[in-house]
Motif scaffolding. Structure first.
Motif, short mmCIF file in Angstrom:
data_model
loop_
_atom_site.label_atom_id
_atom_site.label_comp_id
_atom_site.label_asym_id
_atom_site.label_seq_id
_atom_site.Cartn_x
_atom_site.Cartn_y
_atom_site.Cartn_z
N ASP A 115 63.65 -2.90 27.13
CA ASP A 115 64.14 -4.28 27.22
C ASP A 115 64.68 -4.48 28.63
N THR A 116 64.06 -5.38 29.40
CA THR A 116 64.46 -5.54 30.80
C THR A 116 65.82 -6.24 30.95
N ALA A 117 66.31 -6.91 29.91
CA ALA A 117 67.62 -7.55 29.99
C ALA A 117 68.74 -6.51 29.97
N THR A 118 68.51 -5.40 29.24
CA THR A 118 69.53 -4.37 29.11
C THR A 118 69.13 -3.05 29.76
N ASN A 119 67.83 -2.94 30.12
CA ASN A 119 67.28 -1.68 30.63
C ASN A 119 67.55 -0.52 29.68
N LYS A 120 67.31 -0.78 28.41
CA LYS A 120 67.41 0.25 27.37
C LYS A 120 66.11 0.32 26.58
N VAL A 121 65.80 1.51 26.09
CA VAL A 121 64.61 1.71 25.26
C VAL A 121 64.85 1.07 23.90
N ILE A 122 63.91 0.25 23.46
CA ILE A 122 64.06 -0.43 22.17
C ILE A 122 63.04 0.06 21.14
N ALA A 123 62.05 0.83 21.57
CA ALA A 123 61.06 1.34 20.62
C ALA A 123 60.30 2.48 21.26
N THR A 124 59.88 3.44 20.43
CA THR A 124 58.98 4.51 20.85
C THR A 124 57.89 4.62 19.80
N ILE A 125 56.63 4.50 20.25
CA ILE A 125 55.49 4.40 19.34
C ILE A 125 54.59 5.61 19.52
N PRO A 126 54.31 6.38 18.46
CA PRO A 126 53.35 7.49 18.57
C PRO A 126 51.95 6.97 18.90
N ILE A 127 51.29 7.59 19.90
CA ILE A 127 49.93 7.20 20.27
C ILE A 127 49.12 8.49 20.50
N GLY A 128 48.03 8.41 21.29
CA GLY A 128 47.15 9.55 21.51
C GLY A 128 47.70 10.55 22.51
N GLN A 129 46.87 11.53 22.84
CA GLN A 129 47.31 12.68 23.62
C GLN A 129 47.31 12.41 25.12
N ALA A 130 48.47 12.64 25.74
CA ALA A 130 48.65 12.55 27.19
C ALA A 130 48.30 11.19 27.76
N PRO A 131 49.01 10.12 27.36
CA PRO A 131 48.74 8.80 27.92
C PRO A 131 48.93 8.76 29.43
N GLY A 142 53.94 -10.09 29.38
CA GLY A 142 53.55 -11.32 30.07
C GLY A 142 54.68 -12.25 30.43
N ASP A 143 55.87 -11.98 29.89
CA ASP A 143 57.04 -12.80 30.25
C ASP A 143 58.13 -11.98 30.95
N GLY A 144 57.85 -10.70 31.21
CA GLY A 144 58.81 -9.87 31.92
C GLY A 144 60.00 -9.43 31.09
N THR A 145 59.99 -9.67 29.78
CA THR A 145 61.13 -9.27 28.95
C THR A 145 61.08 -7.80 28.58
N ARG A 146 59.90 -7.20 28.71
CA ARG A 146 59.76 -5.79 28.35
C ARG A 146 58.92 -5.06 29.40
#
Length: 484
Positions: free
Chosen positions: A328-344, A309-313
């Motif tokens: 992270d849109t300031a650096t354009n780097k991945v900061i987290a990867t979260i396991p979720i369900g199958q084939a999002p 909602g603030d464009g930071t991510r």
């Protein structure tokens, strides 16, 4: 003497970057809307196609809270008495952030979920193979693109009943609205045409020529100036003027299996984030001059894209990794990867989705939805490495195999098979025949007890995934073989 509280607040604000106001207006809101800082009240949702779930993530600590189970895995959902949802895929949310609309392609449905309690409020059944649904900016209607037919189903947001149909060329893919609510932009998955519809009278007022027929996703900028859409079959992203004469501004070669696009306003400017499934990347383009300003490796088969909602991510669903990744849109780097369900598939970030309470009611653990095996293919005879990835989604007694195939010849027939030897030779057991798109890529699916065969305990019984040129019964030499 103690400084008054407001002076301390002033000093803190100055230390954090001065008195510049936060840039406002993240999609799908208007540029005049206030930014919403990341909070525990926010939620990130992903629609998961093979586990038939919606995952719910807290963005502050990037933690999966649980899943909303809308249906069962195969083969349970094959029963004629089955009442759950199948192929949970599309997603949109109401302007007040209280309702999530989730489209299930296989059961022709739109499920309305209360964001505060995760409870299903209603399920509306529409025409064949709906794809996406989104609320009008005034919150009074939901427009559902019925991709398997030739219309947009207009649903009343109070009664959840269909109130009208907007006739269009066959295969409408997705609708997004101008921030002022004047226009609905409807791209097509079967015809090379995006239609601009007047929301007030539901009449077509403009047409935009697509470079190809297959558009899965579309986004409108918060300033009301631009509309971006993706072309999955040819690996392009197009931009057109959001106002009359709706002229094309740019066509960009983005890469094989170009999936979703979304627009983000940051202190550095306005940017388009595009998921490129065949390259396992998200590409970032400046919306002013359309230049490529970043390429972000994110993981296997990136699909849905949505900003905070603030464009930071920016959050991206990884279809062949069963994961949600945060950029992270300031650096354009991945900061987290979260396991979720199958084939999002589709991803939505909903600010202040839970105005009070824990917001964990009616959530379930991942369970079977978290069980997936991942494989990689490579070129059979040297050459450039192929980014073809394969996922085996556990469905109990069987698996759904999905291969994100790239690096092949365009518009040619191939067979995905099991081979008796690691080099692709030996006994061949075909799994699926497919035709590559103009970018030399394809998404290939098969169902069966595949995992037990591939990962059997006996070396003599083991089989290896392989892609062969030709058609079932007339196959040629292996072009890609299993890498692991």
């Amino acid at each position: 003497m103690k400084k008054p509280l407001f002076i301390l607040a002033f000093l803190a604000a100055t230390a954090l970057g001065g008195l510049q106001p936060a840039l406002a207006g993240q999609v799908p809101g208007a540029a005049s809307s206030p930014d919403s800082p990341v909070s525990h009240r926010d939620r990130v949702y992903a629609a998961e196609q093979f586990s038939n779930t919606v995952s719910v993530t807290d963005p502050v600590d990037n933690r999966l809270l649980g899943v909303i189970r809308l249906g069962d895995p195969q083969p349970g959902n094959f029963s004629p008495l089955y009442r759950g949802q199948v192929l949970v895929h599309g997603m949109g949310f109401s302007p007040d952030h209280r309702t999530l609309a989730v489209v299930s392609i296989g059961s022709n449905s739109v499920t309305f979920i209360d964001t505060a309690t995760n409870a299903v409020k209603h399920t509306t059944y529409v025409g064949r193979a709906p794809h996406e649904a989104f609320f009008t900016p005034d919150g009074k209607e939901i427009w559902v693109t019925v991709r398997g037919e030739d219309y947009v189903s207009v649903i009343d947001a109070q009664t959840y009943e269909e109130k009208a149909r907007i006739k269009l060329p066959a295969g409408p893919g997705m609708t997004i609205f101008s921030p002022d609510g004047k226009y609905g932009y409807v791209c097509s998955s079967f015809n090379p045409e995006t239609d601009v519809v007047s929301v007030a009278d539901r009449q077509i007022v403009g047409k935009v020529k697509q470079d190809s027929p297959f558009c899965p996703n579309i986004a409108a900028s918060a300033d009301g100036e631009q509309v971006w859409f993706t072309l999955k079959d040819v690996g392009k992203t197009m931009v057109f003027n959001a106002r009359p004469p709706f002229n094309v501004l740019k066509s960009i070669d983005t890469g094989p299996i170009t999936n979703h696009v979304n627009l983000v306003r940051t202190p550095k400017g306005s940017f388009a984030y595009v998921s490129i499934g065949g390259l396992n990347e998200v590409k970032v383009f400046n919306t002013t001059d359309f230049s490529l300003v970043g390429t972000i490796p994110v993981g296997k088969l990136p699909h849905g894209v949505w900003p905070s909602g603030d464009g930071t991510r920016v959050y991206v669903g990884l279809e062949n990794a069963d994961a949600l990744t945060a950029i992270d849109t300031a650096t354009n780097k991945v900061i987290a990867t979260i396991p979720i369900g199958q084939a999002p598939q589709a991803v939505n970030y909903v600010p202040n989705a839970v105005p009070e309470g824990e917001g964990t009611q009616n959530l379930q653990p991942l369970g079977l939805a978290g069980q997936t095996a991942h494989l990689q293919l490579k070129a059979a005879k040297g050459g450039a490495a192929s980014p073809t990835s394969v996922s085996l989604f556990d469905q109990g007694l069987a698996q759904v195999l999905q291969a994100s195939v790239t690096g092949l010849e365009p518009k040619q027939p191939y067979v995905l098979a099991l081979a008796g030897k690691a080099d692709g030779s030996g006994d061949i057991e075909p799994l699926a025949s497919f035709m590559t798109n103009p970018a030399g890529a394809a998404i290939v699916n098969a169902v069966g007890p595949i995992r037990q065969i591939v990962q059997g305990d006996s070396t003599s019984d083991r089989r290896y995934l392989v892609i062969l040129a030709g058609e079932d019964g007339k196959t040629g030499k292996p072009v890609q073989i299993q890498a692991d």
